[in-house]
Write a protein that holds these residues in place. Structure first.
Motif, PDB file in Angstrom:
ATOM      1  N   CYS A 127       0.806  -1.226   0.000  1.00 59.97           N
ATOM      2  CA  CYS A 127       0.000   0.000   0.000  1.00 59.97           C
ATOM      3  C   CYS A 127       0.839   1.277   0.000  1.00 59.97           C
ATOM      4  O   CYS A 127       0.277   2.374  -0.096  1.00 59.97           O
ATOM      5  N   VAL A 128       2.168   1.162   0.111  1.00 56.48           N
ATOM      6  CA  VAL A 128       3.021   2.351  -0.004  1.00 56.48           C
ATOM      7  C   VAL A 128       3.146   2.786  -1.458  1.00 56.48           C
ATOM      8  O   VAL A 128       3.684   3.853  -1.752  1.00 56.48           O
ATOM      9  N   LYS A 129       2.623   1.959  -2.377  1.00 57.94           N
ATOM     10  CA  LYS A 129       2.576   2.315  -3.791  1.00 57.94           C
ATOM     11  C   LYS A 129       1.165   2.811  -4.122  1.00 57.94           C
ATOM     12  O   LYS A 129       0.183   2.266  -3.617  1.00 57.94           O
ATOM     13  N   THR A 130       1.074   3.826  -4.964  1.00 62.47           N
ATOM     14  CA  THR A 130      -0.231   4.364  -5.327  1.00 62.47           C
ATOM     15  C   THR A 130      -1.002   3.354  -6.172  1.00 62.47           C
ATOM     16  O   THR A 130      -0.526   2.954  -7.242  1.00 62.47           O
ATOM     17  N   PRO A 131      -2.166   2.909  -5.724  1.00 64.61           N
ATOM     18  CA  PRO A 131      -2.939   1.935  -6.507  1.00 64.61           C
ATOM     19  C   PRO A 131      -3.579   2.589  -7.727  1.00 64.61           C
ATOM     20  O   PRO A 131      -3.944   3.771  -7.695  1.00 64.61           O
ATOM     21  N   SER A 132      -3.721   1.832  -8.785  1.00 66.85           N
ATOM     22  CA  SER A 132      -4.408   2.317  -9.976  1.00 66.85           C
ATOM     23  C   SER A 132      -5.887   1.938  -9.886  1.00 66.85           C
ATOM     24  O   SER A 132      -6.272   1.077  -9.087  1.00 66.85           O
ATOM     25  N   ILE A 133      -6.696   2.585 -10.694  1.00 66.49           N
ATOM     26  CA  ILE A 133      -8.130   2.289 -10.699  1.00 66.49           C
ATOM     27  C   ILE A 133      -8.386   1.058 -11.559  1.00 66.49           C
ATOM     28  O   ILE A 133      -7.954   0.984 -12.712  1.00 66.49           O
ATOM     29  N   ARG A 134      -9.075   0.084 -10.979  1.00 66.95           N
ATOM     30  CA  ARG A 134      -9.480  -1.118 -11.715  1.00 66.95           C
ATOM     31  C   ARG A 134     -10.996  -1.146 -11.826  1.00 66.95           C
ATOM     32  O   ARG A 134     -11.696  -0.481 -11.061  1.00 66.95           O
ATOM     33  N   SER A 135     -11.486  -1.911 -12.772  1.00 64.78           N
ATOM     34  CA  SER A 135     -12.923  -1.969 -13.000  1.00 64.78           C
ATOM     35  C   SER A 135     -13.372  -3.402 -13.234  1.00 64.78           C
ATOM     36  O   SER A 135     -12.694  -4.171 -13.919  1.00 64.78           O
ATOM     37  N   GLN A 136     -14.527  -3.737 -12.636  1.00 61.59           N
ATOM     38  CA  GLN A 136     -15.156  -5.038 -12.832  1.00 61.59           C
ATOM     39  C   GLN A 136     -16.640  -4.820 -13.114  1.00 61.59           C
ATOM     40  O   GLN A 136     -17.387  -4.430 -12.222  1.00 61.59           O
ATOM     41  N   GLY A 137     -17.042  -5.044 -14.347  1.00 65.24           N
ATOM     42  CA  GLY A 137     -18.451  -4.892 -14.700  1.00 65.24           C
ATOM     43  C   GLY A 137     -19.004  -3.506 -14.443  1.00 65.24           C
ATOM     44  O   GLY A 137     -20.134  -3.366 -13.967  1.00 65.24           O
ATOM     45  N   GLY A 138     -18.209  -2.471 -14.728  1.00 65.13           N
ATOM     46  CA  GLY A 138     -18.664  -1.104 -14.506  1.00 65.13           C
ATOM     47  C   GLY A 138     -18.496  -0.615 -13.084  1.00 65.13           C
ATOM     48  O   GLY A 138     -18.861   0.513 -12.769  1.00 65.13           O
ATOM     49  N   HIS A 139     -17.954  -1.445 -12.212  1.00 67.32           N
ATOM     50  CA  HIS A 139     -17.707  -1.095 -10.810  1.00 67.32           C
ATOM     51  C   HIS A 139     -16.212  -0.810 -10.660  1.00 67.32           C
ATOM     52  O   HIS A 139     -15.388  -1.728 -10.694  1.00 67.32           O
ATOM     53  N   ALA A 140     -15.839   0.460 -10.526  1.00 71.51           N
ATOM     54  CA  ALA A 140     -14.434   0.858 -10.458  1.00 71.51           C
ATOM     55  C   ALA A 140     -14.004   1.068  -9.017  1.00 71.51           C
ATOM     56  O   ALA A 140     -14.792   1.514  -8.173  1.00 71.51           O
ATOM     57  N   PHE A 141     -12.737   0.758  -8.719  1.00 74.51           N
ATOM     58  CA  PHE A 141     -12.213   0.927  -7.356  1.00 74.51           C
ATOM     59  C   PHE A 141     -10.710   1.111  -7.423  1.00 74.51           C
ATOM     60  O   PHE A 141     -10.048   0.663  -8.352  1.00 74.51           O
ATOM     61  N   ARG A 142     -10.164   1.805  -6.404  1.00 75.16           N
ATOM     62  CA  ARG A 142      -8.735   2.078  -6.325  1.00 75.16           C
ATOM     63  C   ARG A 142      -8.194   1.429  -5.047  1.00 75.16           C
ATOM     64  O   ARG A 142      -8.221   2.025  -3.964  1.00 75.16           O
ATOM     65  N   CYS A 143      -7.742   0.180  -5.159  1.00 79.89           N
ATOM     66  CA  CYS A 143      -7.255  -0.539  -3.977  1.00 79.89           C
ATOM     67  C   CYS A 143      -6.396  -1.730  -4.418  1.00 79.89           C
ATOM     68  O   CYS A 143      -6.741  -2.435  -5.371  1.00 79.89           O
ATOM     69  N   HIS A 144      -5.261  -1.936  -3.720  1.00 80.03           N
ATOM     70  CA  HIS A 144      -4.416  -3.097  -3.994  1.00 80.03           C
ATOM     71  C   HIS A 144      -5.091  -4.393  -3.551  1.00 80.03           C
ATOM     72  O   HIS A 144      -4.911  -5.443  -4.177  1.00 80.03           O
ATOM     73  N   PHE A 145      -5.857  -4.308  -2.474  1.00 77.15           N
ATOM     74  CA  PHE A 145      -6.489  -5.506  -1.899  1.00 77.15           C
ATOM     75  C   PHE A 145      -7.981  -5.256  -1.689  1.00 77.15           C
ATOM     76  O   PHE A 145      -8.441  -5.094  -0.553  1.00 77.15           O
ATOM     77  N   PRO A 146      -8.739  -5.184  -2.781  1.00 74.93           N
ATOM     78  CA  PRO A 146     -10.180  -4.885  -2.666  1.00 74.93           C
ATOM     79  C   PRO A 146     -10.926  -5.961  -1.897  1.00 74.93           C
ATOM     80  O   PRO A 146     -10.525  -7.129  -1.863  1.00 74.93           O
ATOM     81  N   LEU A 147     -12.028  -5.556  -1.312  1.00 74.52           N
ATOM     82  CA  LEU A 147     -12.864  -6.483  -0.561  1.00 74.52           C
ATOM     83  C   LEU A 147     -13.603  -7.429  -1.532  1.00 74.52           C
ATOM     84  O   LEU A 147     -13.801  -7.115  -2.695  1.00 74.52           O
ATOM     85  N   HIS A 148     -13.991  -8.582  -1.004  1.00 76.16           N
ATOM     86  CA  HIS A 148     -14.821  -9.548  -1.738  1.00 76.16           C
ATOM     87  C   HIS A 148     -14.144 -10.035  -3.022  1.00 76.16           C
ATOM     88  O   HIS A 148     -14.788 -10.261  -4.037  1.00 76.16           O
ATOM     89  N   THR A 149     -12.816 -10.176  -2.992  1.00 76.68           N
ATOM     90  CA  THR A 149     -12.096 -10.712  -4.147  1.00 76.68           C
ATOM     91  C   THR A 149     -11.115 -11.768  -3.668  1.00 76.68           C
ATOM     92  O   THR A 149     -10.831 -11.909  -2.482  1.00 76.68           O
ATOM     93  N   GLU A 150     -10.567 -12.507  -4.629  1.00 75.29           N
ATOM     94  CA  GLU A 150      -9.583 -13.544  -4.299  1.00 75.29           C
ATOM     95  C   GLU A 150      -8.332 -12.921  -3.708  1.00 75.29           C
ATOM     96  O   GLU A 150      -7.677 -13.493  -2.835  1.00 75.29           O
ATOM     97  N   THR A 151      -7.995 -11.700  -4.182  1.00 76.47           N
ATOM     98  CA  THR A 151      -6.816 -11.011  -3.651  1.00 76.47           C
ATOM     99  C   THR A 151      -6.950 -10.759  -2.165  1.00 76.47           C
ATOM    100  O   THR A 151      -6.018 -10.915  -1.387  1.00 76.47           O
ATOM    101  N   ARG A 152      -8.150 -10.399  -1.723  1.00 77.75           N
ATOM    102  CA  ARG A 152      -8.400 -10.125  -0.310  1.00 77.75           C
ATOM    103  C   ARG A 152      -8.337 -11.396   0.514  1.00 77.75           C
ATOM    104  O   ARG A 152      -7.891 -11.405   1.642  1.00 77.75           O
ATOM    105  N   SER A 153      -8.820 -12.497  -0.039  1.00 71.96           N
ATOM    106  CA  SER A 153      -8.928 -13.719   0.739  1.00 71.96           C
ATOM    107  C   SER A 153      -7.596 -14.392   0.984  1.00 71.96           C
ATOM    108  O   SER A 153      -7.483 -15.282   1.810  1.00 71.96           O
ATOM    109  N   LYS A 154      -6.544 -14.001   0.275  1.00 73.95           N
ATOM    110  CA  LYS A 154      -5.240 -14.636   0.465  1.00 73.95           C
ATOM    111  C   LYS A 154      -4.599 -14.198   1.775  1.00 73.95           C
ATOM    112  O   LYS A 154      -4.781 -13.086   2.219  1.00 73.95           O
TER     113      LYS A 154
END
Length: 331
Positions: A304-331
């Motif tokens: 998180c010391v790096k600036t996250p870029s905006i990602r989008s899933q089905g028109g839902h955009a977010f700026r986070c390295h470890f977004p909630l409710h994703t496989e990345t978060r569950s690791k």
């Protein structure tokens, strides 16, 4: 039809500590009849965005953008007179604390008449009467029953709810295509807040008026708007359809705003501590490196010391390295 098109808008502000970025690379599109909520804590850049769109910033404020268009026209290339004409005819704004926007030395009737458009199809001696009739119709439209006493009153004699209705009537006078409402329910009781929301909803449905609702209350705005953008420290944290964001927020900041909303339901625990993020919003001269939420985020990691870029899933955009409710978060 698309009305407002903003691409990579950046706002810088001159302060005693130097020039600092208040809003960075902000993008937004609004169509005719759309209700868009803009939510975030104080200091996130919401009000400055509204002023940049209207062109009413002061000398300390510096605005640049790849695109800032209204109805296909570049507003950055417009003269001051053209921007004022746009505000008078197509875009209206409801400022925070509407009573403070009224002249305390003039009666409400006088100020309402000044805000009414001048009818061109009638003789000059009939214009005042036509403007007065329009002002009365608009007052009735926004829920004022006794217009005579209200029009004789001074602003300091009005309740907060009455002041809101007067400003709403002024906003409706020129039949705008877009209303920017900046915290229009601040300081109002719950019943008065509900009335303001109903009035704006009525304008949207009957007049197909687009509304940009600026607020810190995610729950109420999300339940009322079509789309939602969440701001924090000048960065877009999350954006998408309001129902989707309420159902499954992807950013920890959105989740925190949602959890901190007060509930007045019968099952609420009134003495239970309200969930809140630790710390406070940092000042402009001490913004954190990387993710702006990093120092306050309960899920922060080394990445998180790096600036996250905006990602989008089905028109839902977010700026986070470890977004909630994703496989990345569950690791």
């Amino acid at each position: 039809m698309q009305l407002l098109d903003i691409r990579n808008l950046t706002i810088e502000l001159d302060t005693p500590h130097g020039r600092h970025v208040v809003l960075e690379r902000f993008s937004l599109k609004m169509a005719e009849g759309e209700i868009h909520g803009l939510v975030g804590e104080s200091g996130s850049g919401k009000s400055l965005l509204a002023k940049a769109v209207l062109g009413i910033t002061d000398r300390r404020t510096h605005v640049r953008a790849d695109r800032l268009n209204w109805n296909g026209h570049n507003m950055l290339n417009m003269s001051g007179a053209e921007r004022r004409a746009l505000m008078a005819e197509e875009i209206a704004m409801i400022f925070q604390e509407p009573a403070s926007c009224l002249d305390p030395s003039a009666r409400i009737g006088t100020q309402l008449l000044e805000a009414m458009p001048i009818p061109k199809e009638v003789h000059w001696w009939q214009r005042r009467r036509r403007r007065q009739q329009l002002a009365i119709r608009l007052l009735h439209k926004v829920g004022v029953k006794e217009h005579k006493s209200l029009m004789r009153a001074f602003p300091w004699e009005l309740t907060d709810g009455e002041a809101h209705k007067v400003v709403l009537a002024m906003a409706l006078a020129h039949k705008p295509k877009l209303i920017i409402a900046d915290e229009p329910t601040t300081g109002l009781e719950s019943s008065a807040q509900a009335k303001v929301f109903r009035l704006l909803d009525k304008m949207n449905k009957l007049g197909n008026v687009a509304i940009l609702m600026i607020s810190h209350d995610l729950e109420s705005v999300a339940n009322w708007s079509h789309r939602l953008t969440v701001l924090y420290c000048g960065h877009i944290m999350e954006s998408g359809r309001s129902k989707q964001i309420l159902k499954q927020p992807m950013h920890p900041y959105t989740e925190a705003l949602q959890q901190s909303a007060l509930s007045a339901g019968p099952g609420s625990q009134r003495k239970k501590d309200l969930p809140a993020l630790r710390g406070a919003v940092p000042p402009l001269q001490h913004l954190p490196v990387g993710c702006r939420l990093g120092p306050r985020c309960p899920y922060a990691q080394r990445e998180c010391v790096k600036t996250p870029s905006i990602r989008s899933q089905g028109g839902h955009a977010f700026r986070c390295h470890f977004p909630l409710h994703t496989e990345t978060r569950s690791k």
